[in-house]
Design a protein around this motif. Structure first.
Motif, PDB file in Angstrom:
ATOM      1  N   ILE A 369      30.692  35.683 -44.575  1.00  0.00           N
ATOM      2  CA  ILE A 369      31.117  34.297 -44.401  1.00  0.00           C
ATOM      3  C   ILE A 369      32.564  34.159 -44.860  1.00  0.00           C
ATOM      4  O   ILE A 369      32.910  34.557 -45.968  1.00  0.00           O
ATOM      5  CB  ILE A 369      30.222  33.330 -45.204  1.00  0.00           C
ATOM      6  CG1 ILE A 369      28.762  33.439 -44.737  1.00  0.00           C
ATOM      7  CG2 ILE A 369      30.727  31.901 -45.075  1.00  0.00           C
ATOM      8  CD1 ILE A 369      27.808  32.571 -45.536  1.00  0.00           C
ATOM      9  N   ALA A 371      35.562  31.267 -45.398  1.00  0.00           N
ATOM     10  CA  ALA A 371      35.698  29.813 -45.538  1.00  0.00           C
ATOM     11  C   ALA A 371      37.073  29.489 -46.100  1.00  0.00           C
ATOM     12  O   ALA A 371      37.727  30.348 -46.712  1.00  0.00           O
ATOM     13  CB  ALA A 371      34.606  29.264 -46.453  1.00  0.00           C
ATOM     14  N   ASN A 381      25.681  28.650 -49.579  1.00  0.00           N
ATOM     15  CA  ASN A 381      24.524  29.546 -49.675  1.00  0.00           C
ATOM     16  C   ASN A 381      23.234  28.763 -49.850  1.00  0.00           C
ATOM     17  O   ASN A 381      22.183  29.107 -49.284  1.00  0.00           O
ATOM     18  CB  ASN A 381      24.709  30.511 -50.847  1.00  0.00           C
ATOM     19  CG  ASN A 381      25.848  31.488 -50.608  1.00  0.00           C
ATOM     20  OD1 ASN A 381      26.175  31.791 -49.470  1.00  0.00           O
ATOM     21  ND2 ASN A 381      26.462  31.960 -51.682  1.00  0.00           N
TER      22      ASN A 381
END
Length: 404
Positions: A369, A371, A381
């Motif tokens: 992931i 971000a 999460n």
């Protein structure tokens, strides 16, 4: 009008067109053709201008007539490429699902890499052609064709190479910037690695071909019986071979140093990367083909000589092909073996607890992931964990962190 119509089509059915590979292939295939054509026509314009400035054109060949077609081609290519590029930028910056799909599109990455490789290959050929005349003059065998002068033969191809270099460099820069902006550190490293191995392939191909041609020319020169044959061997084989060999090495050596530095920094990750494995396997396969074809030709000529079926015909190219192909193949097989050792010694991935205590093994998948800076990854999460199906588990593995 065509681009506007296609934009309307994207807006009308964003969910369908977001993941339509044929639509992306159509868009980026057109961009690729137009980008290469633009570089070509700009090179033709520079050729006409340089010939006029050098005073090498005949009085009955006005330069204004010869420059009309390149200008028209350059304008048409620039307009077509700009219109499609504006559409591509709009798609990348669009709201989901269009923007998200196009930012992660492999077709877009493939477009950047294809333009980079074609333009670098064209520039290599043009620079090697220029150096060919330099080496011909050094060897004392340069010959003027159509009344050209040495300066025109040398600087003409160099000027033609400039548009290809600029177009290729621009696409390489855009590829790396988009990978860093849209994908984070891992995608940036992957895009940079793909470009490096592509350039290394182009440089190695030029160097290997050049060394083989130069070696063939030297064998022909040593076996020539007259002054004319020696001159032809030097002018048509040794000089072009040296030009390609020098140009290819100038591109391959610094690129390969960056490749080696990347592998030394992250040996396991690089050894298992797709760009490296594709490069090593492709080069090894081409070297095997070149070596086997050369060996087959030498065996054929040897059988002809043993059976007294005729004289041995032109073995020089086959001998040089065996030597150069064998060296390239041996080096890259060693690299493949070293990568295999690293991958074999790597620790096995930890077993997933999914499926323990049951009759089925279950499945596991690793997800990365990326971000923006400041994002609360714990909250992300938690949101993902809350939506997991019943009986599923999620573990957050320790790893590198970065910002995008």
């Amino acid at each position: 009008v065509h681009v506007w119509w296609r934009r309307s089509d994207f807006l009308a059915e964003p969910a369908r067109t977001a993941n339509d590979w044929l639509t992306r292939a159509y868009l980026y295939g057109g961009l690729f053709i137009l980008a290469v054509l633009l570089a070509y026509w700009l090179a033709e314009i520079l050729t006409v201008i340089s010939s006029e400035l050098a005073g090498a054109r005949a009085s009955w060949e006005p330069w204004q007539r010869d420059i009309v077609t390149p200008i028209a081609g350059a304008v048409g290519s620039a307009v077509g490429w700009s219109a499609n590029w504006i559409l591509a930028l709009w798609l990348v910056r669009a709201d989901p699902p269009l923007g998200e799909a196009h930012r992660a599109s492999r077709t877009r990455v493939g477009y950047f890499l294809a333009v980079l490789l074609v333009c670098s290959g064209a520039a290599l050929v043009l620079v090697a052609t220029s150096l060919q005349y330099v080496f011909s003059e050094i060897l004392g065998v340069w010959q003027s064709y159509d009344g050209t002068r040495l300066a025109e033969d040398v600087f003409g191809p160099l000027l033609m190479a400039v548009p290809f270099v600029l177009v290729g460099w621009g696409h390489h820069r855009r590829l790396v910037r988009e990978a860093s902006a849209f994908g984070g550190p891992s995608r940036f490293a992957s895009a940079r690695r793909s470009a490096l191995y592509g350039l290394a392939f182009v440089g190695l191909a030029g160097a290997a071909i050049g060394v083989a041609i130069a070696a063939q020319g030297m064998l022909d020169y040593l076996g020539a019986s007259g002054v004319f044959d020696r001159t032809v061997a030097l002018r048509d084989e040794v000089a072009p071979g040296l030009g390609f060999a020098l140009t290819g090495l100038v591109l391959w050596i610094p690129t390969w140093r960056l490749v080696r530095r990347d592998r030394a920094a992250e040996p396991l990750l690089v050894a298992d990367s797709v760009p490296r494995r594709a490069y090593l396997l492709l080069v090894s396969a081409l070297a095997v083909v070149a070596t086997m074809v050369s060996l087959a030709y030498l065996a054929y000529q040897l059988i002809r000589a043993v059976l007294d079926a005729g004289p041995v015909e032109d073995p020089a190219w086959a001998v040089s092909g065996v030597v150069v192909g064998g060296v390239v193949l041996g080096y890259h097989l060693l690299l493949l073996r070293a990568d295999g050792v690293i991958l074999a010694a790597a620790p096995a991935p930890a077993e997933s607890p999914i499926g323990e205590g049951g009759t089925e093994a279950g499945v596991a998948e690793t997800i990365e992931i990326s971000a923006p800076a400041g994002t609360d990854l714990e909250a992300v999460n938690a949101a993902i964990r809350a939506d997991l199906p019943e009986g599923s588990e999620m573990r957050v593995l320790p790893g590198r962190t970065g910002h995008a």
